[in-house]
Design a protein around this motif. Structure first.
Motif, PDB file in Angstrom:
ATOM      1  N   MET A   1       0.811  -1.122  -0.175  1.00  0.00           N
ATOM      2  CA  MET A   1      -0.094   0.178  -0.009  1.00  0.00           C
ATOM      3  C   MET A   1       0.936   1.326  -0.160  1.00  0.00           C
ATOM      4  O   MET A   1       1.783   1.284   0.674  1.00  0.00           O
ATOM      5  CB  MET A   1      -0.856  -0.057   1.166  1.00  0.00           C
ATOM      6  CG  MET A   1      -1.852   1.338   1.610  1.00  0.00           C
ATOM      7  SD  MET A   1      -2.759   1.334   2.815  1.00  0.00           S
ATOM      8  CE  MET A   1      -3.667  -0.184   2.814  1.00  0.00           C
ATOM      9  N   ASP A   5      -2.238   6.132  -0.156  1.00  0.00           N
ATOM     10  CA  ASP A   5      -3.407   5.406   0.123  1.00  0.00           C
ATOM     11  C   ASP A   5      -3.500   5.045   1.685  1.00  0.00           C
ATOM     12  O   ASP A   5      -4.652   5.220   2.341  1.00  0.00           O
ATOM     13  CB  ASP A   5      -3.306   4.089  -0.701  1.00  0.00           C
ATOM     14  CG  ASP A   5      -3.480   3.920  -2.132  1.00  0.00           C
ATOM     15  OD1 ASP A   5      -3.990   5.124  -2.620  1.00  0.00           O
ATOM     16  OD2 ASP A   5      -2.955   3.254  -2.785  1.00  0.00           O
ATOM     17  N   GLN A  50      -0.355  -5.809   6.423  1.00  0.00           N
ATOM     18  CA  GLN A  50      -0.340  -6.830   5.350  1.00  0.00           C
ATOM     19  C   GLN A  50      -1.677  -6.553   4.535  1.00  0.00           C
ATOM     20  O   GLN A  50      -2.878  -6.305   5.073  1.00  0.00           O
ATOM     21  CB  GLN A  50      -0.082  -8.182   5.995  1.00  0.00           C
ATOM     22  CG  GLN A  50       0.980  -8.457   6.581  1.00  0.00           C
ATOM     23  CD  GLN A  50       0.999  -9.849   7.259  1.00  0.00           C
ATOM     24  OE1 GLN A  50       0.011 -10.499   7.320  1.00  0.00           O
ATOM     25  NE2 GLN A  50       2.236 -10.285   7.785  1.00  0.00           N
ATOM     26  N   MET A  51      -1.429  -6.375   3.181  1.00  0.00           N
ATOM     27  CA  MET A  51      -2.595  -6.128   2.383  1.00  0.00           C
ATOM     28  C   MET A  51      -3.428  -7.419   2.437  1.00  0.00           C
ATOM     29  O   MET A  51      -2.963  -8.402   2.802  1.00  0.00           O
ATOM     30  CB  MET A  51      -2.074  -6.084   0.913  1.00  0.00           C
ATOM     31  CG  MET A  51      -1.276  -4.696   0.513  1.00  0.00           C
ATOM     32  SD  MET A  51      -2.595  -3.429   0.956  1.00  0.00           S
ATOM     33  CE  MET A  51      -3.895  -3.405  -0.246  1.00  0.00           C
TER      34      MET A  51
END
Length: 168
Positions: A1, A5, A50-51
Motif C-alpha cells: 500500500m 493510500d 499486510q494487504m
C-alpha cells in the motif's frame, strides 16, 4: 500500500478512532492525544500492515495497545508530591496500638493462627505474603500453579474464620 493510500484510509477512520478513544479514556483531551499517538504509530509501522487484512482492526489494535501501555506508564509514574513530614503524619493511625508489647502480642496471635492451619496451607500463604509470585511458589513447592492459588485461597479463608471466632 502506498503512503497516500495509507494516509487516506487512516483519515477515513479518524471519527471511528476518536469514538473508540473516548470509550477507552472517557476524557475528550486524552482521547484526542490517543488518536494522535495511534495515527503516528500506525504511520511509523505502515510497512508492517499486510494487504488483505482488516485495516480498521489493525488500527484499533494499535490504539488499544497504545492505551494500555500509556496507562501502565502513568501508573508507574504516579508519585507523592507532598513533603515527607505531611506524608508521615498522614500514615499515622489511631487504630494501630501505641504500645510495642500489644503489637507483639497481636503478631504472636496471628502467627499462632497461621501455624494452626497446617503446613500444607501456611507455607504457600506465607510465601505469597512475603511477596513471591504464584509461579515462583509453584516452582519452589513443585506444585501446579492452580494448586498453589487454591491453597492460598483456602489459607485466607481459614485464617479469616479463625480470627472471626476470636473476635466474636
Amino acid at each position: 500500500m502506498s503512503t497516500t493510500d495509507f494516509s487516506k484510509q487512516l483519515n477515513n477512520l479518524q471519527l471511528f478512532l476518536f469514538n473508540f478513544a473516548m470509550r477507552l479514556t472517557n476524557n475528550h483531551e486524552k482521547a484526542k492525544d490517543l488518536v494522535q499517538d495511534t495515527s503516528l504509530r500506525a504511520f511509523r509501522y505502515r510497512e508492517k500492515f499486510q494487504m488483505g487484512t482488516n485495516f480498521k482492526g489493525w488500527i484499533a489494535t494499535i490504539m488499544r495497545n497504545t492505551f494500555i501501555n500509556n496507562y501502565r506508564k502513568e501508573k508507574r509514574q504516579r508519585t507523592v508530591s507532598e513533603p515527607v513530614e505531611e506524608l508521615a503524619y498522614s500514615l499515622e493511625s489511631t487504630t494501630i496500638p501505641s504500645y510495642a508489647a500489644e503489637i507483639n502480642l497481636r503478631m504472636q496471635e496471628i502467627h499462632h493462627k497461621i501455624d494452626q492451619i497446617g503446613e500444607l496451607y501456611s507455607v504457600p500463604f506465607l510465601m505469597h505474603y512475603r511477596g513471591y509470585e504464584y509461579q515462583e511458589i509453584a516452582n519452589y513447592l513443585s506444585l501446579p500453579m492452580g494448586t498453589v492459588k487454591s491453597r492460598i485461597f483456602t489459607a485466607r479463608k481459614k485464617l479469616k474464620d479463625a480470627i472471626e471466632r476470636v473476635t466474636s
